[in-house]
Scaffold this motif. Structure first.
Motif, PDB file in Angstrom:
ATOM      1  N   ASP B  96      88.163  78.492 -15.700  1.00  0.00           N
ATOM      2  CA  ASP B  96      89.142  77.680 -14.962  1.00  0.00           C
ATOM      3  C   ASP B  96      88.553  76.346 -14.542  1.00  0.00           C
ATOM      4  O   ASP B  96      87.358  76.293 -14.285  1.00  0.00           O
ATOM      5  CB  ASP B  96      89.660  78.438 -13.732  1.00  0.00           C
ATOM      6  CG  ASP B  96      88.518  78.796 -12.804  1.00  0.00           C
ATOM      7  OD1 ASP B  96      87.767  79.732 -13.141  1.00  0.00           O
ATOM      8  OD2 ASP B  96      88.338  78.108 -11.784  1.00  0.00           O
ATOM      9  N   PRO B  97      89.275  75.231 -14.423  1.00  0.00           N
ATOM     10  CA  PRO B  97      90.707  75.145 -14.744  1.00  0.00           C
ATOM     11  C   PRO B  97      90.942  75.053 -16.251  1.00  0.00           C
ATOM     12  O   PRO B  97      90.524  74.088 -16.880  1.00  0.00           O
ATOM     13  CB  PRO B  97      91.141  73.857 -14.045  1.00  0.00           C
ATOM     14  CG  PRO B  97      89.900  73.030 -13.919  1.00  0.00           C
ATOM     15  CD  PRO B  97      88.721  73.975 -13.934  1.00  0.00           C
ATOM     16  N   ILE B  98      91.619  76.060 -16.778  1.00  0.00           N
ATOM     17  CA  ILE B  98      91.773  76.227 -18.226  1.00  0.00           C
ATOM     18  C   ILE B  98      92.535  75.062 -18.860  1.00  0.00           C
ATOM     19  O   ILE B  98      92.308  74.711 -20.014  1.00  0.00           O
ATOM     20  CB  ILE B  98      92.456  77.584 -18.540  1.00  0.00           C
ATOM     21  CG1 ILE B  98      92.529  77.852 -20.047  1.00  0.00           C
ATOM     22  CG2 ILE B  98      93.822  77.678 -17.893  1.00  0.00           C
ATOM     23  CD1 ILE B  98      91.201  78.133 -20.700  1.00  0.00           C
TER      24      ILE B  98
END
Lengths: 460, 460
Positions: B96-98
């Motif tokens: 994340d953040p993907i």
């Protein structure tokens, strides 16, 4: 007065049907702040419109740039009767954290809680679907028993109250002539306690702000960069921590401009209510007032301005640990306003303060989330006096006049845009958990709320 | 030395096959901190075990209370050769953040970036799968060309390095006799720049802490309770903001106990590297050192302790706005340690500080996330000198001896539990975006990394 008892009897004998209708409305998850629920908001508006048409209103769903309004008109039985505008909102707060709910928030039920009290459960049961339906059901009683309403009634239901009401002001401006009445009835407030109805005479204003601090252009490894690279969480935390001084006062420049001390006779009347810090905070597991020192909890929540961080996020917040220095961090901050505080000035003072805390190689971005000034109705308004008598007739204890800590921007807008005073009467209780998991509304609030509106409409 | 050129040639001509094997490993999303990926962690361990058996190792997956270890042994060509323990980790950080990734983090590829550099993309490409595979592929070259390895090799691959290594210490304790070697080779560090290999001589330690502050027993409406009820976000922000004074020093009691000033001759050698704040921070969009005033960025990241908030959360953090005072707020904080700082004492000092900031009607809960002291290898170790020559032969510029800002707890554990020194050599670059979206590893790092290990194994 023979009519009145027939009307009250009708409310009593038809309570189950009234509840069934409220449940149908509660089942619609009309969360206005989350775009995913946009169709559900419209569905709630359509449900209300259909119901009002059944009651003889000329009603329609009105589109806005956001969620729709419901507007309805009923001419009443006599041409010279006063004209009231009733306001409520059909949208509700988000339900997170969802795992703390003991029942699906959109599957309402009747439950029995401590002390044998019966309550209606579910999101919106108290704020504000349960409340607005007390008025709609009072109208239903009049329609069934007398075939009409005793006064001319316009109804305005909003779908964006829980998300800053962006469409409300433009809508009032555009339809001022249609919506103007002698005064407004607003049902979004609470009782003093389960036996004592209350009429709100002051309301705090609100300024909502969100700010996002950007430092590095990517997330960094705290081993490689820690100690050298700016950490936006530190900057956001520092900004939030600096909002108050050691005495609990808000530190923003000119923040207290327009704040007046509450007259001592008013403070005395509040002191007599016997609501001390322990009883007020004890209900939610606390005991020590956290705000400005040397003031009672009633003064702190009714008559003093505040700054509260309502949300903060930055870095890794999942399970486990991640040694990251994030590129961004952010917070949502709201200010409650009293007296003559100017929302625009408060916002600017906050932004100037935040900007002063941003290092030269970092940046900040602001997002506005609503603004409304505080308002203060006259303690001696005749409508307020009539309602006070009607409420005192219905409930075990006489109605009292109180302050409200929360904002109801509509009341300020009615005053400013339509030149109309508002009567704020509602039947919520302090432990209704509005905005929280396991929201409820007392069955008695709903039942006697319907009866109260029947009495108030008769008195007007 | 005829053997050496045949080995290097083999590494060159078989690079594509080496890459194919690395890609197979990178495709396994072995995120150790998230329980959802537990089966993937085992899959990565099994893949490595299978590969090592192909190379003539006696290798097996070893269960632990958490993710498994891989242990492998190879006797080498001659009985009197030294015995080395190679360490790497097959687990990776969360992604994340993907939405900031330009390609699926677990679908590796070769991409060309600015300056015509070819890179291997994907989570773990640099930290640490790409790195550990340089050693495995060096072994493969020896196996193909000579049929054996020039030294006795034990391999230990861990699967919990990115989540605090909870099982490592017990595993080392339980298998000390099996794992003890003459020294360890650890491949989890970086180069000085794309042309200059580096050997790390100091490593900062780490203490990870998470704390959760509870105020009210539910989320509160900020209108109803704002100004009177404790806001846990304010408490957490205040704690985070108070960790540093105006000069950037950490404020915890006795925090600097055991921290020694870096000798001036060492600081001089660092100053000559020409790595100023602008070049160091400029790569990530920053320019101003944020830590202790009056110290260079190399000193700040290699030789000074830090306190960093790695995650903070409280209240409503979704889209829109919610005027809530949450019941809880929390933060994850890590401390980088140097010199003789005692991790247990730092943790206790932090907890005492946090407790001192919690109002009497609120509470705090702590969660421990790993602890390791700083370590400092001798600048004059013979193994370090041999590796320095081997690396200088391979790369355009001579190898240098540097400090490391990140923690590699294993190095401390090898020293403490197995009485074994570690040689820290790795081929990552500062812009590899490890722990961030779009992690990459230079194709040259992988290729010349394999060749470097071939040379180091020959030199030993």
């Amino acid at each position: 007065m023979t009519d009145l008892s027939a009307l009250l009897d009708h409310a009593d004998t038809n309570l189950d049907a009234s509840l069934e209708r409220l449940f149908a409305l509660l089942r619609i998850p009309s969360i206005s702040t989350d775009p995913a629920y946009k169709p559900e908001c419209r569905k709630a508006a359509e449900w209300l419109t259909t119901r009002l048409i059944e009651l003889g209103f000329e009603a329609s769903v009105r589109d806005t740039a956001g969620h729709p309004m419901v507007v309805a008109h009923h001419a009443g039985a006599t041409a010279d009767a006063p004209h009231v505008l009733f306001y409520g909102h059909y949208d509700v707060q988000p339900v997170d954290p969802i795992d703390l709910w003991t029942r699906d928030p959109f599957d309402p039920s009747i439950a029995e809680i401590a002390g044998g009290r019966k309550v209606i459960t579910g999101r919106g049961s108290s704020d504000d679907k349960g409340q607005l339906m007390t008025f709609v059901e009072a109208c239903a009683a009049y329609k069934a028993v007398t075939g009409s309403l005793p006064v001319k009634v316009t109804i305005l239901f909003e779908g964006e109250e829980e998300s800053g009401s962006p469409s409300l002001k433009p809508f009032l401006d555009a339809h001022a002539a249609e919506l103007k009445a002698d005064y407004a009835l607003v049902c979004d407030t609470g009782m003093w306690d389960g036996e004592t109805p209350a009429i709100a005479a002051t309301l705090r204003g609100l300024v909502g702000e969100e700010f996002v601090v950007t430092a590095a252009d990517r997330d960094l490894h705290s081993g490689m960069f820690g100690g050298a690279a700016a950490n936006p969480i530190h900057i956001v935390a520092d900004i939030c921590a600096g909002l108050h001084d050691e005495t609990g006062r808000v530190t923003l420049d000119d923040f207290y401009e327009g704040v007046e001390e509450t007259p001592s006779n008013i403070k005395d009347s509040w002191a007599k209510l016997g609501r001390d810090a322990e009883s007020f905070l004890g209900e939610v597991g606390l005991s020590i007032p956290s705000g400005e020192k040397g003031r009672s909890v009633l003064e702190l929540t009714w008559a003093r301005p505040t700054a509260e961080v309502n949300g903060i996020i930055g870095g890794y917040t999942g399970q486990g640990f991640k040694t990251v220095i994030p590129g961004q961090a952010s917070a949502k901050v709201s200010f409650r306003l009293v007296g003559q505080q100017n929302p625009a000035k408060v916002r600017e003072s906050f932004r100037a303060y935040v900007r002063s805390k941003i290092p030269a190689d970092c940046s900040v971005e602001f997002h506005e989330h609503g603004a409304s000034p505080a308002i203060h109705l006259g303690y001696d308004s005749p409508v307020l006096q009539k309602a006070k008598i009607a409420l005192s007739d219905e409930w075990p204890k006489p109605a009292i006049v109180v302050g409200m800590g929360g904002s109801i921007p509509i009341v300020g807008d009615f005053q400013k845009t339509l030149g109309m005073e508002s009567l704020m009467v509602g039947f919520g209780l302090a432990d209704d958990r509005i905005h929280s998991p396991n929201e409820k509304y007392e069955l008695q609030s709903f039942h006697k709320g319907i009866r109260s509106w029947i009495r108030i409409l008769a008195a007007l």
